[in-house]
Design an enzyme around this catalytic site. Sequence first.
Site, PDB file in Angstrom:
ATOM      1  CB  THR A 181      -0.855   0.012   1.291  1.00 27.85           C
ATOM      2  OG1 THR A 181      -1.644  -1.169   1.347  1.00 27.85           O
ATOM      3  CG2 THR A 181      -1.785   1.208   1.333  1.00 27.85           C
ATOM      4  CG  HIS A 234      -4.128  -9.300   6.338  1.00 27.54           C
ATOM      5  ND1 HIS A 234      -5.057  -9.695   7.265  1.00 27.54           N
ATOM      6  CD2 HIS A 234      -4.454  -9.925   5.173  1.00 27.54           C
ATOM      7  CE1 HIS A 234      -5.920 -10.524   6.692  1.00 27.54           C
ATOM      8  NE2 HIS A 234      -5.566 -10.685   5.437  1.00 27.54           N
TER       9      HIS A 234
END
Length: 321
Positions: A181, A234
């Site tokens: 990300t 996650h």
Amino acid sequence: MNSAVIVVHGGGASCISKDRKERVRQGIVKAATVGYNILKEGGSAVDAVEGAVVVLEDDAEFNAGHGSVLNENGEVEMDASIMNGKDLSAGAVSAVRCVANPIKLARLVMEKTHHCFLTDQGAAKFAADNGIPAIPGEQLVTERNKKRLEKEKHEKCAQVGVTLISSLSLFLSLLTRSLGTVGAVAVDCRGNVAYATSTGGIVNKMPGRVGDTPCIGSGGYADNDIGAISTTGHGESILKVNLARLTLFHVEQGKTLEEAAEASLGYMKSKVKGVGGVIVVNKAGDWAVKWTSASMPWAAAKDGKLHSGIDLSDTSVTDLP
């Protein structure tokens, strides 16, 4: 006047190959430099985090924008969010398909609607109505991510029939890889903070899956009275513990930024076995970078100095140009 600061991350990951490390380092340093220059020229924290994340969305080495991983249908679906700590205004988008820079769309949601979050077809229409060009979805699909999807599908097929214990081990291993990300946090010379986070999600995800990135309080948060944070890792685990807001709660309780980051990441790991990372700043110009994944590319710019690293033992400090 406050000292301008920006911190960026390129996502938590299990490992980054040697041939990619230098490209990843260059990308993260470029993003921090662009964001810092915006701050030095008098730009706002929101301007800086958006500018830094756009650099990373345009760099195919990172899992956002042009480097986004593929869902199980071989398509790109992206999520992003942004928040202004001055007034808690926020904007987010999810399941975005044919936009080069989802973070720009998230900012438009923040500034041009009465909503915080748009998704899928509604986000696409809003983008078109506001002059953001739609690009062919295949322009966002890279050969590297096609191969990653094929590998993931192959490994998933090989898992059929494994024991429960093996399945659990596999699940835990999945939490520690491909956790990319991108994000940025900043404080400007007026003491305002902001965050921005953007992602392509998880390889081989179900169409329509949304992780933590666009969810305010999980993928990031910004409040001038506390600080600004962007998370990675996650997504399902981050959502379950509201990692961003949890970290800032610890700051409110008197912990330093590093202590707060360590406490929240430790809680997520012990409670739901999730790994990830955070970058945090406050209006005083303090900053912290912490992660529990194997690595996390990051860079921070303050007072003319650039700090950067990828692995725990890999930190460098240089003068900014």
